[in-house]
Design an enzyme around this catalytic site. Structure first.
Site, PDB file in Angstrom:
ATOM      1  N   ALA A  25       0.817  -1.213   0.000  1.00  0.00           N
ATOM      2  CA  ALA A  25       0.000   0.000   0.000  1.00  0.00           C
ATOM      3  C   ALA A  25       0.855   1.269   0.000  1.00  0.00           C
ATOM      4  CB  ALA A  25      -0.926   0.002   1.221  1.00  0.00           C
ATOM      5  N   CYS A  26       2.166   1.126   0.107  1.00  0.00           N
ATOM      6  CA  CYS A  26       3.074   2.271   0.201  1.00  0.00           C
ATOM      7  C   CYS A  26       3.760   2.519  -1.130  1.00  0.00           C
ATOM      8  CB  CYS A  26       4.118   1.981   1.286  1.00  0.00           C
ATOM      9  SG  CYS A  26       5.465   3.172   1.360  1.00  0.00           S
ATOM     10  N   GLY A  27       3.630   3.734  -1.662  1.00  0.00           N
ATOM     11  CA  GLY A  27       4.245   4.086  -2.939  1.00  0.00           C
ATOM     12  C   GLY A  27       5.764   3.973  -2.906  1.00  0.00           C
TER      13      GLY A  27
END
Length: 142
Positions: free
Chosen positions: A10-12
């Protein structure tokens, strides 16, 4: 040659780091640490290997950091590690381990310092920032 990334999909920043590893032709071991957190010894080793203090390896934004009172400077490393193990969202990401070292890859291009293989082509982050040019070399900004 094993490369491991402690990843949050979920983390860019984590996604960009994983993509840079793959852009070097490496398929890493992907540990989704929110569902499969490292044990205490591994977590401590990641932090030490990256040259960080325990507090510097903690994520504050979007976590229970403040509500758990972890912003108190009197809280020691053992208690901070306990909190990270109890609440893996507190572990900053992504940590990457290669034969060349350990890094907390924030920003994602820090992974380039420890990859044992060169980039195989151009790479642009999700936000549009060019990191690797058509020549396979790092793009210098500013």
């Amino acid at each position: 040659m094993t490369v491991t990334i402690y990843h949050n999909p979920a983390c860019g920043t984590s996604r960009n780091t994983l993509a840079l590893i793959r852009n070097a032709g490496i398929e890493p071991v992907v540990v989704e640490y929110l569902t499969a957190p490292p044990d205490r010894a591994t977590l401590a080793s990641l932090i030490t290997g990256a040259g960080l203090a325990v507090r510097d390896a903690m994520r504050q934004k979007g976590t229970p950091y403040e509500e758990l009172g972890l912003d108190d400077p009197a809280i020691g490393d053992d208690a901070l590690l306990d909190a990270m193990l109890a609440h893996p969202i507190l572990i900053n990401r992504p940590f990457v381990v290669t034969p060349l070292g350990v890094r907390l890859c924030r920003p994602s291009e820090l992974v380039l310092d420890i990859l044992p293989a060169p980039q195989r082509g151009p790479f642009t982050k999700e936000d549009g920032e060019a990191v690797i040019g058509a020549d396979g070399q790092r793009v210098r900004h500013g």
